[in-house]
Design an enzyme around this catalytic site. Structure first.
Site, PDB file in Angstrom:
ATOM      1  N   SER A 135     -47.563  13.679  74.614  1.00  0.00           N
ATOM      2  CA  SER A 135     -46.486  14.001  73.674  1.00  0.00           C
ATOM      3  C   SER A 135     -46.032  12.732  72.963  1.00  0.00           C
ATOM      4  O   SER A 135     -46.216  11.627  73.474  1.00  0.00           O
ATOM      5  CB  SER A 135     -45.297  14.573  74.457  1.00  0.00           C
ATOM      6  OG  SER A 135     -44.180  14.764  73.607  1.00  0.00           O
ATOM      7  N   TYR A 148     -38.667  14.856  81.272  1.00  0.00           N
ATOM      8  CA  TYR A 148     -39.928  15.118  80.561  1.00  0.00           C
ATOM      9  C   TYR A 148     -40.543  13.799  80.084  1.00  0.00           C
ATOM     10  O   TYR A 148     -41.745  13.563  80.257  1.00  0.00           O
ATOM     11  CB  TYR A 148     -39.615  16.047  79.385  1.00  0.00           C
ATOM     12  CG  TYR A 148     -40.799  16.440  78.532  1.00  0.00           C
ATOM     13  CD1 TYR A 148     -41.804  17.265  79.032  1.00  0.00           C
ATOM     14  CD2 TYR A 148     -40.903  16.014  77.212  1.00  0.00           C
ATOM     15  CE1 TYR A 148     -42.881  17.638  78.232  1.00  0.00           C
ATOM     16  CE2 TYR A 148     -41.963  16.385  76.410  1.00  0.00           C
ATOM     17  CZ  TYR A 148     -42.955  17.201  76.920  1.00  0.00           C
ATOM     18  OH  TYR A 148     -44.016  17.569  76.131  1.00  0.00           O
TER      19      TYR A 148
HETATM   20  N1  LIG Z   1     -44.403  22.303  71.606  1.00  0.00           N
HETATM   21  C1  LIG Z   1     -44.195  21.021  71.393  1.00  0.00           C
HETATM   22  O1  LIG Z   1     -43.388  20.646  70.511  1.00  0.00           O
HETATM   23  C2  LIG Z   1     -44.959  19.985  72.164  1.00  0.00           C
HETATM   24  C3  LIG Z   1     -44.862  18.650  71.733  1.00  0.00           C
HETATM   25  C4  LIG Z   1     -45.545  17.674  72.435  1.00  0.00           C
HETATM   26  C5  LIG Z   1     -46.318  18.015  73.542  1.00  0.00           C
HETATM   27  N2  LIG Z   1     -46.383  19.316  73.943  1.00  0.00           N
HETATM   28  C6  LIG Z   1     -47.211  19.612  75.137  1.00  0.00           C
HETATM   29  O2  LIG Z   1     -48.083  20.665  74.841  1.00  0.00           O
HETATM   30  C7  LIG Z   1     -48.444  21.333  76.056  1.00  0.00           C
HETATM   31  C8  LIG Z   1     -48.366  22.832  75.844  1.00  0.00           C
HETATM   32  O3  LIG Z   1     -47.052  23.221  75.545  1.00  0.00           O
HETATM   33  P1  LIG Z   1     -46.708  24.305  74.430  1.00  0.00           P
HETATM   34  O4  LIG Z   1     -46.011  23.608  73.340  1.00  0.00           O
HETATM   35  O5  LIG Z   1     -47.889  25.135  74.126  1.00  0.00           O
HETATM   36  O6  LIG Z   1     -45.564  25.130  75.203  1.00  0.00           O
HETATM   37  P2  LIG Z   1     -45.593  26.572  75.916  1.00  0.00           P
HETATM   38  O7  LIG Z   1     -45.845  27.626  74.904  1.00  0.00           O
HETATM   39  O8  LIG Z   1     -44.346  26.599  76.726  1.00  0.00           O
HETATM   40  O9  LIG Z   1     -46.863  26.475  76.859  1.00  0.00           O
HETATM   41  C9  LIG Z   1     -46.841  25.741  78.053  1.00  0.00           C
HETATM   42  C10 LIG Z   1     -47.865  26.300  78.991  1.00  0.00           C
HETATM   43  O10 LIG Z   1     -47.807  25.547  80.217  1.00  0.00           O
HETATM   44  C11 LIG Z   1     -47.712  26.484  81.252  1.00  0.00           C
HETATM   45  N3  LIG Z   1     -47.113  25.978  82.488  1.00  0.00           N
HETATM   46  C12 LIG Z   1     -45.811  25.660  82.739  1.00  0.00           C
HETATM   47  N4  LIG Z   1     -45.674  25.355  84.034  1.00  0.00           N
HETATM   48  C13 LIG Z   1     -46.905  25.493  84.604  1.00  0.00           C
HETATM   49  C14 LIG Z   1     -47.417  25.357  85.908  1.00  0.00           C
HETATM   50  N5  LIG Z   1     -46.633  25.030  86.958  1.00  0.00           N
HETATM   51  N6  LIG Z   1     -48.734  25.585  86.131  1.00  0.00           N
HETATM   52  C15 LIG Z   1     -49.548  25.936  85.118  1.00  0.00           C
HETATM   53  N7  LIG Z   1     -49.133  26.118  83.865  1.00  0.00           N
HETATM   54  C16 LIG Z   1     -47.820  25.887  83.619  1.00  0.00           C
HETATM   55  C17 LIG Z   1     -46.917  27.643  80.696  1.00  0.00           C
HETATM   56  O11 LIG Z   1     -47.073  28.788  81.519  1.00  0.00           O
HETATM   57  P3  LIG Z   1     -45.880  29.886  81.716  1.00  0.00           P
HETATM   58  O12 LIG Z   1     -45.953  30.784  80.515  1.00  0.00           O
HETATM   59  O13 LIG Z   1     -46.265  30.570  82.979  1.00  0.00           O
HETATM   60  O14 LIG Z   1     -44.587  29.139  81.811  1.00  0.00           O
HETATM   61  C18 LIG Z   1     -47.589  27.764  79.341  1.00  0.00           C
HETATM   62  O15 LIG Z   1     -48.813  28.444  79.461  1.00  0.00           O
HETATM   63  C19 LIG Z   1     -47.524  20.762  77.119  1.00  0.00           C
HETATM   64  O16 LIG Z   1     -48.224  19.785  77.843  1.00  0.00           O
HETATM   65  C20 LIG Z   1     -46.421  20.109  76.323  1.00  0.00           C
HETATM   66  O17 LIG Z   1     -45.820  19.060  77.030  1.00  0.00           O
HETATM   67  C21 LIG Z   1     -45.724  20.300  73.283  1.00  0.00           C
END
Ligand SMILES: NC(=O)c1ccc[n+]([C@@H]2O[C@H](COP(=O)([O-])OP(=O)(O)OC[C@H]3O[C@@H](n4cnc5c(N)ncnc54)[C@H](OP(=O)(O)O)[C@@H]3O)[C@@H](O)[C@H]2O)c1
Length: 276
Positions: A135, A148
């Site tokens: 991130s 985080y």
């Molecule tokens: N969105 C942003 O602005 C952003 C920015 C920078 C980095 N990121 C990174 O991108 C990645 C994906 O996030 P996203 O934005 O796509 O958000 P998201 O829609 O909330 O997806 C996150 C995923 O991680 C899963 N997860 C959470 N806890 C978990 C666990 N204990 N074991 C396995 N899976 C788990 C969630 O599953 P559940 O549905 O079961 O909770 C969901 O499938 C993350 O690493 C996040 O830090 C996101």
């Protein structure tokens, strides 16, 4: 099936993970799309994915999923995309050891455990790609994102070390650095914020009103937000470049802060970050 096209992805229930699973399948990859909840594993299977339950906070499920994937591929795996994670919001002084521990169990320790489970297969075959979804908050800090921030800074350190230790093995480690991306990230953050933060009793109570508003805002909460396909594009580069980069940046704020971090002294960078 070409073994060079197999990939295991964590956190495919929504957002970036789901988008990348679909996009890579369209590109011809054999995608093992994992999720932590059985109902999401069912939906992924209904979409035609090979799917396993994988909860990063649960070692047994990590081992079962990794073993299931390696069994299905005859012990080979081209790539692992460590994507699953969540954001624990809240001022550090309001977060218990338990809240921080939970954040690290998923974002760092589970990711590490899964990675270690597949490295032997990659070393044996003499090639592989490990791609970490980090991130912007893996290299700059923001108030109320300390748990985080700490987990993603730790992921950066772990990945930089792993890259050195795997040099010459044919296994490459890359970090993807997204800025704001449309996904369920904020909905999920709201749930863990409510679980762990007692906002009424906090000195930060007034600031939390803004946090709650940001986490509940529909659509893009901040400017320069991109769709998850922007991450897919960088993931494809990390998977398919002959010599993948250590870091792939996504979204304007990420490029901006990478530059500011290089040129500004800490007090000046803090001044900017305090105003966000
Ligand atoms: N969105 C942003 O602005 C952003 C920015 C920078 C980095 N990121 C990174 O991108 C990645 C994906 O996030 P996203 O934005 O796509 O958000 P998201 O829609 O909330 O997806 C996150 C995923 O991680 C899963 N997860 C959470 N806890 C978990 C666990 N204990 N074991 C396995 N899976 C788990 C969630 O599953 P559940 O549905 O079961 O909770 C969901 O499938 C993350 O690493 C996040 O830090 C996101």
């Amino acid at each position: 099936m070409n073994p060079a096209k197999t990939i295991l992805i964590t956190g495919c229930s929504s957002g970036i993970g789901l988008c990348c699973a679909r996009g890579l399948r369209e590109r011809g990859y054999r995608v093992f799309a994992t999720a932590r909840r059985p109902k999401d594993v069912e939906s992924l299977r209904a979409e035609g994915f090979e799917s396993f339950r994988l909860d990063l906070a649960d070692s047994a499920s990590i081992h079962q999923a990794a073993d299931g994937v390696l069994e299905a591929t005859g012990g080979q795996l081209y790539a692992l995309f460590n994507n699953g994670a969540y954001g624990q919001a809240g001022a550090l002084e309001d977060l218990s050891r338990e809240a921080l521990r939970e954040q690290f169990e998923t974002n760092l320790f589970g990711t590490h455990e899964l990675t270690n489970r597949v490295i032997p297969a990659m070393r044996r075959q003499g090639y592989g790609r490990i791609v970490q979804n980090s991130s912007l908050l893996g290299f700059v800090a923001l108030a109320y994102r300390g748990a985080y921030n700490a987990s993603k800074y730790a992921l950066e350190g772990l990945s930089d070390t792993l890259r050195l230790e795997l040099a010459g093995s044919g296994v490459y480690v890359s970090l993807i650095e997204p800025g704001p991306i449309l996904s369920r990230f904020r909905d999920n953050s709201l749930a863990t914020y409510r679980k762990h933060v007692d906002s009424e009793r906090s000195v930060h109570r007034d600031k939390y009103l803004a946090t709650e508003e940001r986490l509940q805002k529909p659509g893009a909460a901040v400017p320069f937000t991109l769709g998850p396909e922007a991450v897919l594009k960088k993931l494809i580069l990390a998977l398919e470049a002959k010599r993948p980069k250590a870091r792939y940046y996504v979204t304007f704020p990420t490029y901006l802060f990478r530059g500011l971090k290089r040129i500004l002294p800490d007090p000046a960078l803090d001044w900017v970050l305090r105003r966000i």
